[in-house]
Design a protein around this motif. Structure first.
Motif, mmCIF file in Angstrom:
data_model
loop_
_atom_site.group_PDB
_atom_site.id
_atom_site.type_symbol
_atom_site.label_atom_id
_atom_site.label_comp_id
_atom_site.label_asym_id
_atom_site.label_seq_id
_atom_site.Cartn_x
_atom_site.Cartn_y
_atom_site.Cartn_z
ATOM 1 N N VAL A 289 0.855 -1.194 0.000
ATOM 2 C CA VAL A 289 0.000 0.000 0.000
ATOM 3 C C VAL A 289 0.888 1.239 0.000
ATOM 4 O O VAL A 289 1.714 1.415 0.889
ATOM 5 C CB VAL A 289 -0.900 0.025 1.260
ATOM 6 C CG1 VAL A 289 -1.829 1.235 1.232
ATOM 7 C CG2 VAL A 289 -1.700 -1.269 1.376
ATOM 8 N N SER A 290 0.734 2.085 -1.000
ATOM 9 C CA SER A 290 1.487 3.344 -0.996
ATOM 10 C C SER A 290 0.672 4.379 -0.241
ATOM 11 O O SER A 290 -0.565 4.333 -0.231
ATOM 12 C CB SER A 290 1.764 3.803 -2.423
ATOM 13 O OG SER A 290 0.556 4.217 -3.031
ATOM 14 N N ILE A 291 1.363 5.285 0.416
ATOM 15 C CA ILE A 291 0.668 6.317 1.170
ATOM 16 C C ILE A 291 1.211 7.666 0.702
ATOM 17 O O ILE A 291 2.416 7.860 0.627
ATOM 18 C CB ILE A 291 0.823 6.067 2.693
ATOM 19 C CG1 ILE A 291 0.136 7.158 3.510
ATOM 20 C CG2 ILE A 291 2.263 5.907 3.123
ATOM 21 C CD1 ILE A 291 -0.074 6.759 4.981
ATOM 22 N N SER A 292 0.289 8.555 0.327
ATOM 23 C CA SER A 292 0.739 9.837 -0.214
ATOM 24 C C SER A 292 -0.258 10.923 0.162
ATOM 25 O O SER A 292 -1.334 10.649 0.693
ATOM 26 C CB SER A 292 0.872 9.741 -1.741
ATOM 27 O OG SER A 292 -0.353 9.291 -2.282
ATOM 28 N N VAL A 293 0.121 12.170 -0.146
ATOM 29 C CA VAL A 293 -0.784 13.277 0.147
ATOM 30 C C VAL A 293 -1.944 13.244 -0.854
ATOM 31 O O VAL A 293 -1.832 12.670 -1.934
ATOM 32 C CB VAL A 293 -0.053 14.643 0.099
ATOM 33 C CG1 VAL A 293 0.929 14.749 1.234
ATOM 34 C CG2 VAL A 293 0.639 14.834 -1.241
ATOM 35 N N ARG A 294 -3.035 13.886 -0.490
ATOM 36 C CA ARG A 294 -4.246 13.795 -1.305
ATOM 37 C C ARG A 294 -4.120 14.434 -2.696
ATOM 38 O O ARG A 294 -4.782 14.021 -3.620
ATOM 39 C CB ARG A 294 -5.402 14.488 -0.571
ATOM 40 C CG ARG A 294 -5.965 13.700 0.584
ATOM 41 C CD ARG A 294 -7.114 12.824 0.145
ATOM 42 N NE ARG A 294 -7.616 12.081 1.288
ATOM 43 C CZ ARG A 294 -8.595 12.514 2.075
ATOM 44 N NH1 ARG A 294 -9.214 13.660 1.817
ATOM 45 N NH2 ARG A 294 -8.971 11.791 3.110
ATOM 46 N N ASP A 295 -3.269 15.496 -2.808
ATOM 47 C CA ASP A 295 -3.279 16.215 -4.088
ATOM 48 C C ASP A 295 -2.422 15.566 -5.163
ATOM 49 O O ASP A 295 -2.256 16.085 -6.236
ATOM 50 C CB ASP A 295 -2.891 17.694 -3.884
ATOM 51 C CG ASP A 295 -1.540 17.835 -3.200
ATOM 52 O OD1 ASP A 295 -0.874 16.798 -3.038
ATOM 53 O OD2 ASP A 295 -1.177 18.963 -2.823
ATOM 54 N N GLU A 296 -1.870 14.390 -4.838
ATOM 55 C CA GLU A 296 -1.056 13.736 -5.860
ATOM 56 C C GLU A 296 -1.927 13.189 -6.983
ATOM 57 O O GLU A 296 -3.102 12.909 -6.788
ATOM 58 C CB GLU A 296 -0.237 12.607 -5.236
ATOM 59 C CG GLU A 296 1.224 12.765 -5.538
ATOM 60 C CD GLU A 296 2.085 11.862 -4.677
ATOM 61 O OE1 GLU A 296 1.859 10.645 -4.722
ATOM 62 O OE2 GLU A 296 2.959 12.387 -3.958
ATOM 63 N N LEU A 351 -4.332 6.353 -0.183
ATOM 64 C CA LEU A 351 -3.668 5.049 -0.252
ATOM 65 C C LEU A 351 -3.828 4.497 -1.659
ATOM 66 O O LEU A 351 -4.891 4.640 -2.263
ATOM 67 C CB LEU A 351 -4.304 4.077 0.745
ATOM 68 C CG LEU A 351 -4.331 4.522 2.208
ATOM 69 C CD1 LEU A 351 -5.045 3.466 3.056
ATOM 70 C CD2 LEU A 351 -2.915 4.761 2.724
ATOM 71 N N GLY A 352 -2.765 3.909 -2.167
ATOM 72 C CA GLY A 352 -2.830 3.316 -3.506
ATOM 73 C C GLY A 352 -2.406 1.865 -3.472
ATOM 74 O O GLY A 352 -1.430 1.510 -2.808
ATOM 75 N N ILE A 353 -3.167 1.000 -4.137
ATOM 76 C CA ILE A 353 -2.814 -0.425 -4.212
ATOM 77 C C ILE A 353 -2.799 -0.809 -5.687
ATOM 78 O O ILE A 353 -3.804 -0.636 -6.381
ATOM 79 C CB ILE A 353 -3.842 -1.312 -3.475
ATOM 80 C CG1 ILE A 353 -3.986 -0.845 -2.022
ATOM 81 C CG2 ILE A 353 -3.452 -2.782 -3.513
ATOM 82 C CD1 ILE A 353 -5.382 -0.485 -1.645
ATOM 83 N N GLU A 354 -1.684 -1.318 -6.154
ATOM 84 C CA GLU A 354 -1.628 -1.762 -7.550
ATOM 85 C C GLU A 354 -2.589 -2.916 -7.735
ATOM 86 O O GLU A 354 -2.717 -3.771 -6.871
ATOM 87 C CB GLU A 354 -0.204 -2.199 -7.906
ATOM 88 C CG GLU A 354 0.686 -1.021 -8.214
ATOM 89 C CD GLU A 354 2.084 -1.455 -8.609
ATOM 90 O OE1 GLU A 354 2.214 -2.539 -9.207
ATOM 91 O OE2 GLU A 354 3.014 -0.703 -8.292
ATOM 92 N N HIS A 355 -3.247 -2.927 -8.888
ATOM 93 C CA HIS A 355 -4.256 -3.967 -9.138
ATOM 94 C C HIS A 355 -3.683 -5.375 -8.983
ATOM 95 O O HIS A 355 -4.335 -6.270 -8.462
ATOM 96 C CB HIS A 355 -4.849 -3.796 -10.537
ATOM 97 C CG HIS A 355 -5.689 -2.563 -10.664
ATOM 98 N ND1 HIS A 355 -6.945 -2.475 -10.123
ATOM 99 C CD2 HIS A 355 -5.435 -1.360 -11.215
ATOM 100 C CE1 HIS A 355 -7.440 -1.268 -10.355
ATOM 101 N NE2 HIS A 355 -6.537 -0.567 -11.017
ATOM 102 N N SER A 356 -2.415 -5.536 -9.417
ATOM 103 C CA SER A 356 -1.822 -6.882 -9.361
ATOM 104 C C SER A 356 -1.572 -7.336 -7.921
ATOM 105 O O SER A 356 -1.331 -8.520 -7.679
ATOM 106 C CB SER A 356 -0.505 -6.895 -10.127
ATOM 107 O OG SER A 356 0.424 -6.041 -9.476
#
Ligand code: ADP
Length: 363
Positions: A289-296, A351-356
């Motif tokens: 899980v990647s964690i980043s600021v909202r405006d990315e 939070l971003g999760i790659e589909h794979s």
């Protein structure tokens, strides 16, 4: 030492104590020379299965085969199976040498070959210089080596280990699991060991079977189980996982729509093993899980979730975040490098999760 490599097969094994079913239709095939772990929480039936292979327990249904031959009716002492117990069960009043020699004395092994075999077994575990000591004069790790030497000296067809490392402290456990693995490789003996510790199973076994409530959940290598868990239980037990229940509401060619309970609607890539419409669980690992600021920038390459940091822990190599997303709490591990600052509690993040890296498991 001349050790045969044998296979072991359980076919539709069931065992009950009174009305309690402890093993339910267990099927597994262990290859000759394999180092195989039975992994599961306490009470899942691991020891019962191990004792059944040793002949101390009897199944009511099914067949148990060594090298294709059913051994169901064969008593323990005729199975030629070596078992190391959790507490090692060494004789306190006997020397290390006599402990190791015990099984051969029982078998009335001729003096010369007894001496040779005991010597070889003690060499194997590096305890020759301790031959005249008593078990109480040895460390926990050394006692375990005596127990191993005592078991392999009888040249068993199968080596069974019941929670072999649980009596040792953490550092010694890590060292002994290396030793155990090396010993098993040297002997090439088909070995089955029981553990409730997933890390232990993952780091030592060639393959493992995960048990829950007497039902075999999945069999495979550590990476196969970690990457492709068959169900919710395995996903949560082998490694850590974020698990979000929900419903697959729509399936189109390449994508599907997952209504995640308390989280919202997610559009996900579809893979060949994705379940169809209906209840399912979304599983993904914290470190993916990647964690980043909202405006990315947001694109279709990931599943995106908006959340708020509830807590963060700095672990050195990584930071572990607990992030509230709707009604769910998602754990995200971010690798750390010098100069990277942490998101404080309350931070609004994406939070971003790659589909794979996301898997949908059938309910
Ligand atoms: P594990 O090794 O996974 O911790 P066990 O195989 O020891 O689990 O036990 C599985 C279940 O069988 C447990 O619920 C336990 O209480 C039950 N059980 C084990 N041995 C007996 C016995 N001799 N009589 C009745 N129940 C038993």
């Amino acid at each position: 030492m001349h050790l045969n490599k044998v296979s072991l097969e359980a076919r539709h094994i069931s065992l009950s104590y009174g009305s309690t079913e402890v093993l339910k239709d267990v099927n597994l095939h262990i290859e000759p020379g394999e180092f195989f772990a039975l992994l599961g929480p306490s009470g899942s039936g691991k020891s019962t299965l191990l004792r059944l292979i040793a002949g101390f327990n009897q199944h009511q249904r099914g067949e148990l085969l060594i090298d294709g031959k059913d051994i169901t009716g064969t008593p323990p002492h005729l199975r030629n199976v070596g078992m190391v117990f959790q507490n090692y069960a060494l004789w306190p009043h006997m020397t290390v040498w006599d402990n190791v020699a015990f099984g051969l004395v029982e078998r009335k092994e001729p003096k010369e070959s007894l001496k040779r075999k005991v010597g070889a077994a003690l060499e194997l575990v590096g305890l020759m210089q301790y031959a005249q000591r008593r078990p109480s004069q040895l460390s926990g790790g050394q006692q375990q080596r005596v127990a191993l030497a005592r078991t392999v000296v009888i040249e068993p067809k199968l080596l069974l280990l019941d929670e072999p490392l649980s009596n040792l402290d953490k550092n010694l456990r890590v060292q002994m699991r290396e030793e155990l693995k090396n010993l098993q490789r040297t002997l090439g003996l088909t070995t089955i060991f029981v553990t409730h510790d997933q890390e232990e199973a993952m780091t030592t076994a060639d393959r493992m079977a995960v048990l829950d409530k007497g039902v075999l959940q999945q069999i495979g290598t550590a990476t196969a189980l970690f990457d492709y868990p068959a169900n919710r239980f395995v996903a949560g037990f082998v490694g850590t996982a974020n698990l979000v229940d929900g419903t697959v509401t729509q399936v189109n060619g390449e994508t599907l729509t997952f209504q995640a309970d308390g989280v919202g609607t997610l559009v996900m890539a579809r893979s060949p093993d994705t379940p169809g419409l209906g209840k399912a669980t979304l599983a993904f690992r914290p470190h993916t899980v990647s964690i980043s600021v909202r405006d990315e920038h947001v694109d279709a390459s990931r599943i995106w979730l908006e959340g708020k940091v509830e807590s963060s822990e700095f672990l050195g190599e990584s930071s572990r975040y607990r992030v509230r997303v709707g009604e769910a709490v998602i754990v995200a591990n971010q690798s750390h490098y010098c100069g990277l600052s942490l998101f404080p509690p309350g931070a609004e993040v994406r939070l971003g999760i790659e589909h794979s890296q996301a898997r949908l498991l059938a309910a």
